[in-house]
Design a protein around this motif. Structure first.
Motif, PDB file in Angstrom:
ATOM      1  N   HIS A   1       0.915  -0.866   0.015  1.00 53.82           N
ATOM      2  CA  HIS A   1       0.488   0.495   0.091  1.00 53.82           C
ATOM      3  C   HIS A   1       0.485   1.142   0.147  1.00 53.82           C
ATOM      4  O   HIS A   1       1.723   1.809   0.594  1.00 53.82           O
ATOM      5  N   ASP A   2       0.504   1.880  -1.327  1.00 54.45           N
ATOM      6  CA  ASP A   2       1.280   3.255  -1.708  1.00 54.45           C
ATOM      7  C   ASP A   2       0.900   4.191  -1.935  1.00 54.45           C
ATOM      8  O   ASP A   2       1.019   4.768  -3.213  1.00 54.45           O
ATOM      9  N   GLU A   4       1.548   7.543  -2.585  1.00 53.44           N
ATOM     10  CA  GLU A   4       1.636   8.151  -3.295  1.00 53.44           C
ATOM     11  C   GLU A   4       2.342   8.017  -4.467  1.00 53.44           C
ATOM     12  O   GLU A   4       2.165   8.588  -5.859  1.00 53.44           O
ATOM     13  N   ARG A   5       2.445   6.512  -4.923  1.00 50.80           N
ATOM     14  CA  ARG A   5       2.530   5.298  -5.736  1.00 50.80           C
ATOM     15  C   ARG A   5       1.463   5.142  -6.467  1.00 50.80           C
ATOM     16  O   ARG A   5       0.733   4.302  -7.458  1.00 50.80           O
ATOM     17  N   HIS A   6       0.298   5.342  -6.551  1.00 49.86           N
ATOM     18  CA  HIS A   6      -1.118   4.696  -6.145  1.00 49.86           C
ATOM     19  C   HIS A   6      -1.181   3.376  -6.455  1.00 49.86           C
ATOM     20  O   HIS A   6      -1.468   2.878  -7.098  1.00 49.86           O
ATOM     21  N   ARG A   7      -0.909   3.381  -5.462  1.00 48.53           N
ATOM     22  CA  ARG A   7      -0.724   1.604  -5.093  1.00 48.53           C
ATOM     23  C   ARG A   7      -1.805   1.075  -4.025  1.00 48.53           C
ATOM     24  O   ARG A   7      -1.198   1.705  -2.981  1.00 48.53           O
ATOM     25  N   TYR A   8      -3.068   0.642  -4.603  1.00 54.83           N
ATOM     26  CA  TYR A   8      -4.105   0.782  -3.168  1.00 54.83           C
ATOM     27  C   TYR A   8      -3.931  -0.867  -2.446  1.00 54.83           C
ATOM     28  O   TYR A   8      -5.027  -1.342  -2.788  1.00 54.83           O
TER      29      TYR A   8
END
Length: 118
Positions: A1-2, A4-8
């Motif tokens: 989950h990040d 800022e890097r668009h990882r959801y």
């Protein structure tokens, strides 16, 4: 989950976010799935853009709440393994998303099992 890097991705053991933990003005404590994460972060913006309404207006506020309570929260709960009830129900259960998708599949005894035929 990040974000800022668009990882959801919500599958890490350490992931415990709910709508309330990310947006303290919201009451829901159901653990978020990827769907809920995206809705939490972008739902108001997307709905406002689609409807041409101000993001913080009363129409958008009501729509955001209703859509979460009557659709997205169910997806979050089912995807994150939360039981609907241990006494008082924790979330609304409508005809499930899984059931809706299942209705698109051919019947088990249908001679034509080609799911690509429209």
């Amino acid at each position: 989950h990040d974000p800022e890097r668009h990882r959801y991705d919500h599958h890490q053991r350490s992931f415990t976010h709910s709508m309330r933990s990310l947006r303290p003005d919201k009451p829901w404590t159901t653990k978020l799935s990827s769907t809920g994460l995206v809705y939490c972060l972008f739902g108001s913006q997307i709905l406002a853009g689609l409807l041409g309404q101000p993001e913080d207006g009363p129409v958008m506020t009501a729509l955001y709440v209703k859509l979460y309570e009557n659709f997205v929260e169910e997806i979050d709960a089912i995807d994150t393994g939360i039981a609907q009830a241990e006494g008082e129900p924790c979330y609304a259960l409508t005809p499930t998303l899984s059931a809706r998708v299942g209705h698109l599949n051919p019947c088990w005894n249908d001679p034509d099992q080609d799911t690509e035929v429209g």
